[in-house]
Design an enzyme around this catalytic site. Structure first.
Site, PDB file in Angstrom:
ATOM      1  CG  ASP A 355      69.648  36.482 -17.358  1.00 53.58           C
ATOM      2  OD1 ASP A 355      69.989  35.312 -17.119  1.00 53.58           O
ATOM      3  OD2 ASP A 355      69.376  36.875 -18.506  1.00 53.58           O
ATOM      4  CB  ALA A 472      65.079  32.934 -12.787  1.00 54.86           C
TER       5      ALA A 472
HETATM    6  N1  LIG Z   1      68.695  29.333  -6.570  1.00 52.67           N
HETATM    7  C1  LIG Z   1      68.495  30.087  -7.633  1.00 52.67           C
HETATM    8  O1  LIG Z   1      68.387  29.664  -8.782  1.00 52.67           O
HETATM    9  C2  LIG Z   1      68.394  31.550  -7.440  1.00 52.67           C
HETATM   10  C3  LIG Z   1      68.575  32.139  -6.189  1.00 52.67           C
HETATM   11  C4  LIG Z   1      68.434  33.535  -6.098  1.00 52.67           C
HETATM   12  C5  LIG Z   1      68.135  34.313  -7.196  1.00 52.67           C
HETATM   13  N2  LIG Z   1      67.978  33.695  -8.403  1.00 52.67           N
HETATM   14  C6  LIG Z   1      67.611  34.438  -9.568  1.00 52.67           C
HETATM   15  O2  LIG Z   1      68.527  35.498  -9.829  1.00 52.67           O
HETATM   16  C7  LIG Z   1      67.729  36.561 -10.350  1.00 52.67           C
HETATM   17  C8  LIG Z   1      68.488  37.823 -10.240  1.00 52.67           C
HETATM   18  O3  LIG Z   1      69.478  37.662 -11.278  1.00 52.67           O
HETATM   19  P1  LIG Z   1      70.843  38.384 -11.038  1.00 52.67           P
HETATM   20  O4  LIG Z   1      71.654  38.120 -12.270  1.00 52.67           O
HETATM   21  O5  LIG Z   1      70.612  39.772 -10.603  1.00 52.67           O
HETATM   22  O6  LIG Z   1      71.322  37.589  -9.773  1.00 52.67           O
HETATM   23  P2  LIG Z   1      72.552  36.602  -9.733  1.00 52.67           P
HETATM   24  O7  LIG Z   1      73.747  37.307 -10.174  1.00 52.67           O
HETATM   25  O8  LIG Z   1      72.501  35.946  -8.417  1.00 52.67           O
HETATM   26  O9  LIG Z   1      72.145  35.533 -10.877  1.00 52.67           O
HETATM   27  C9  LIG Z   1      71.241  34.504 -10.667  1.00 52.67           C
HETATM   28  C10 LIG Z   1      71.268  33.622 -11.891  1.00 52.67           C
HETATM   29  O10 LIG Z   1      69.921  33.553 -12.396  1.00 52.67           O
HETATM   30  C11 LIG Z   1      69.968  33.844 -13.775  1.00 52.67           C
HETATM   31  N3  LIG Z   1      68.689  34.423 -14.177  1.00 52.67           N
HETATM   32  C12 LIG Z   1      68.169  35.590 -13.816  1.00 52.67           C
HETATM   33  N4  LIG Z   1      66.972  35.747 -14.403  1.00 52.67           N
HETATM   34  C13 LIG Z   1      66.756  34.634 -15.143  1.00 52.67           C
HETATM   35  C14 LIG Z   1      65.678  34.185 -15.985  1.00 52.67           C
HETATM   36  N5  LIG Z   1      64.592  34.920 -16.156  1.00 52.67           N
HETATM   37  N6  LIG Z   1      65.771  32.970 -16.568  1.00 52.67           N
HETATM   38  C15 LIG Z   1      66.863  32.199 -16.383  1.00 52.67           C
HETATM   39  N7  LIG Z   1      67.916  32.562 -15.592  1.00 52.67           N
HETATM   40  C16 LIG Z   1      67.845  33.765 -14.977  1.00 52.67           C
HETATM   41  C17 LIG Z   1      71.090  34.843 -13.905  1.00 52.67           C
HETATM   42  O11 LIG Z   1      71.529  34.870 -15.244  1.00 52.67           O
HETATM   43  C18 LIG Z   1      72.116  34.235 -13.007  1.00 52.67           C
HETATM   44  O12 LIG Z   1      72.776  33.185 -13.651  1.00 52.67           O
HETATM   45  C19 LIG Z   1      66.472  36.559  -9.497  1.00 52.67           C
HETATM   46  O13 LIG Z   1      65.388  37.185 -10.181  1.00 52.67           O
HETATM   47  C20 LIG Z   1      66.251  35.058  -9.324  1.00 52.67           C
HETATM   48  O14 LIG Z   1      65.376  34.571 -10.323  1.00 52.67           O
HETATM   49  C21 LIG Z   1      68.090  32.346  -8.554  1.00 52.67           C
END
Ligand SMILES: NC(=O)c1ccc[n+]([C@@H]2O[C@H](COP(=O)([O-])OP(=O)(O)OC[C@H]3O[C@@H](n4cnc5c(N)ncnc54)[C@H](O)[C@@H]3O)[C@@H](O)[C@H]2O)c1
Ligand SMILES: Nc1ncnc2c1ncn2[C@@H]1O[C@H](COP(=O)(O)OP(=O)(O)OP(=O)(O)O)[C@@H](O)[C@H]1O
Ligand SMILES: [Mg+2]
Ligand SMILES: [Mg+2]
EC number: 2.7.1.23
Length: 567
Positions: A355, A472
């Site tokens: 993602d 997310a």
């Molecule tokens: N506590 C949490 O769940 C948390 C914390 C910080 C960021 N995030 C998410 O991580 C995203 C950035 O993704 P990244 O891959 O660059 O960071 P990352 O590597 O920290 O991954 C965060 C996780 O969120 C998942 N993810 C991202 N967008 C998603 C979506 N639209 N639906 C379902 N899962 C999703 C990614 O696949 C990954 O597993 C941010 O936009 C935020 O939504 C989640």
């Protein structure tokens, strides 16, 4: 007999046979259900029987007709295939509205076989050479023979016809399809992107009006337009210099079967392109130049990126790499590998990773209408549409223009500082987060929607998420799952002090303002820290003017299962 002479004679005989029936209430009796599944009225049957007996006098042919379906006529080997709508606009004929026609298209058959349906099995609508449409009420006749131009015959006076040269949609007169007008057509009408619309009730004749320039275009963006209605009009418009394709701008490849259906956009070249751009897959009109963005921290991703590059090379499809991918693969690339310099020159982007790679790709596209083909090589890959096994299928679908697009709402956001200055932030595909800089301390802010103060919140932070991002961070913080095509946003406090602070879903046309009352914060867009903000600053968010476009692969609800797989 000459095919054109035959078609003109048949339509004239149909006129003679049904004129006495106009206004006779028995003409309206449903005598059976036609081969195309719609009711056949007595008037349709009389017209079709007239056509059959006329054809028998000429020799042997295969008839494909709206009411009877398929019939071999004559004893000898059939020399022609005849596609007929005996009465197009039956309703008009029964109500004596002078806009109904006999529509006939003819093509040559060669090869003899005992099984007549074998003869037409591989033929397509584009193999028909002659088209004739006769307005039965007025006798006005439109006709064309492939390579010999298109003509209008009125009381024996013959005139060459050609499509209009209107180039501005705002000045255009558009013919529309009568049945279950689609939502996108209704939006088109609501947005008044044209000068006038006309809806007459006989597609065959409406197409002839396009051929003679009386209408600038005729459209039906449902996949419901039938072979018998358009076969003759197709030959006539093409000979009149017009473009006739499906709504995606692709060749209409209908087989000669009464049940073959298609969407249709017919017009001159300029308007046709604009209408495909509105209703269809405009990207299939743009020269294919595929951008490649890959995760570079995993060998599996870079391996797949190299396989994609070799595949595109083998297909002669133009491509370019984003600089990060290029630098990571440099030593293993073909020597003349292009780098993405101007994103506007790219038609589609393949994102290879999870993602995060999709989010990074969306940021690189920066609001341009460029579809992303998301290949999952990440941990979750919720945003991704295709598995690595599907990547070559996805590329082939894009190259052939046969794919669907889903557009996703993005969030536009900007900071307004206490000194009045503003700072635009990158559009967000997932969410914008205001989070504390000091994990031990709580933030204090106000939430305003459309100018009204909604809530005073003390919490670790706050998330404003798109439907796309609802699965997310927003979900982890207790927000709801929102289906990607829902037009709304969700506001979710992170570990709020007040138990009454709950996630709030708002209309996508809302303006959301978060007023920071205390302490310093980070503003995080799609997982990237973009800016710092302090007490007195405001973050304003609203729906972005641009969308993110995805080449459709997996279904949203299948993907939800991925989330449960994350237990
Ligand atoms: N506590 C949490 O769940 C948390 C914390 C910080 C960021 N995030 C998410 O991580 C995203 C950035 O993704 P990244 O891959 O660059 O960071 P990352 O590597 O920290 O991954 C965060 C996780 O969120 C998942 N993810 C991202 N967008 C998603 C979506 N639209 N639906 C379902 N899962 C999703 C990614 O696949 C990954 O597993 C941010 O936009 C935020 O939504 C989640
Ligand atoms: N079920 C249908 N699906 C697709 N096209 C249709 C259908 N019914 C009618 N049409 C086409 O829509 C146009 C307007 O038809 P209308 O609604 O007046 O019904 P109709 O006059 O009975 O059509 P037809 O004479 O072809 O049976 C005609 O060109 C007709 O061929
Ligand atoms: Mg009919
Ligand atoms: Mg019809």
């Amino acid at each position: 007999m000459d095919m054109l002479e035959m078609a003109l004679t048949i339509t004239k005989n149909i006129e003679k046979s049904i004129k006495p029936l106009i206004g006779w209430e028995k003409s309206n009796e449903v005598v059976k259900i036609g081969a195309d599944g719609t009711p056949t009225k007595r008037i349709d049957l009389v017209a079709e029987n007239t056509a059959i007996s006329s054809i028998e006098k000429f020799g042997s042919a295969i008839l494909v007709s709206e009411e009877i379906g398929f019939k071999k006529i004559g004893k000898n080997n059939p020399e022609y295939v005849i596609v007929l709508d005996p009465v197009d606009g039956t309703y008009n004929s029964l109500k004596d509205i002078p806009f109904y026609s006999a529509s006939i298209a003819i093509g040559r058959l060669n090869g003899n076989t005992e099984k007549p349906d074998e003869l037409i099995k591989n033929l397509k609508m584009k193999d028909l050479e002659v088209g004739v449409v006769r307005n039965i009420a007025t006798g006005d006749t439109y006709y064309a023979k492939r390579g010999q131009g298109a003509y209008f015959l009125k009381k024996d006076e013959k005139k060459a016809i050609s499509i209009s040269n209107t180039s501005n949609l705002k000045d255009s007169s558009i013919g529309l399809f009568a049945h279950d007008i689609s939502g996108e057509t209704l939006d088109f009408i609501k947005d008044r992107k044209f000068r006038r619309i006309r809806l007459f009730g006989s597609i065959a004749l409406e197409m002839c009006y396009v051929a003679r320039g009386s209408l600038d275009a005729f459209i039906n963006v449902n996949e419901t337009t039938r072979l018998c209605d358009i076969a003759a009009g197709y030959v006539i418009i093409k000979e009149a210099g017009g473009y006739v394709t499906d709504k995606n701008g692709q060749e209409i490849n209908l087989s000669l079967d009464v049940n073959s259906k298609t969407s249709i956009i017919c017009s001159n070249e300029i308007l046709h392109k604009k209408l495909v751009g509105i209703f269809g897959n405009k990207w299939s009109l743009k020269p294919t130049n595929i951008g490649i963005v890959s995760r570079i921290d995993r060998e599996e991703s870079t391996e797949l990126a190299l396989n994609v590059i070799n595949y595109l090379e083998s297909k002669g499809i133009k491509y370019a790499l984003d600089i990060g991918t290029y630098d990571a693969l440099k030593s293993r690339l073909p020597e003349k590998c292009n780098i993405i310099t101007k994103i506007e020159d790219i038609s589609h982007v393949i994102s290879i990773g999870g993602d995060g790679t999709v989010l990074r790709t969306s940021k690189m596209i920066n609001g341009n209408e460029i579809p992303i083909i998301c290949i999952n090589m990440g941990t979750v890959g919720f945003l991704t549409e295709f598995s690595k096994e599907d990547v070559f299928f996805a590329i082939d679908s894009v190259a052939s223009g046969s794919y669907k697009i889903e557009k996703r709402t993005k969030l536009l956001s900007f900071l307004r500082f206490s000194d009045g200055k503003q700072q635009i932030l990158p559009d967000s595909l997932n969410e914008v987060v205001i989070t504390t800089k000091n994990p031990a301390k709580m933030l204090h802010f106000e939430v305003h929607i459309n100018g009204g103060m909604v809530e005073d919140v003390r919490a670790d932070g706050i998330i404003i998420s798109t439907p796309n991002g609802s699965t997310a961070y927003s979900l982890s913080a207790g927000g709801p799952i929102i289906e990607p095509t829902v037009d709304g946003f969700v506001i979710v406090p992170i570990c709020p002090f007040k138990l009454s602070s709950r996630p709030l879903v708002v209309n996508a046309n809302s303006e959301i303002k978060i007023k920071i009352l205390k302490k310093s914060t980070f503003i995080v867009v799609d997982g990237n820290i973009e800016f710092e903000a302090k007490a007195g600053d405001e973050l304003v968010l609203r729906k972005s003017e641009s969308y993110a476009y995805f080449v459709k692969g997996d279904n949203f609800y299948n993907k939800l299962k991925k989330l449960s797989l994350m237990e």
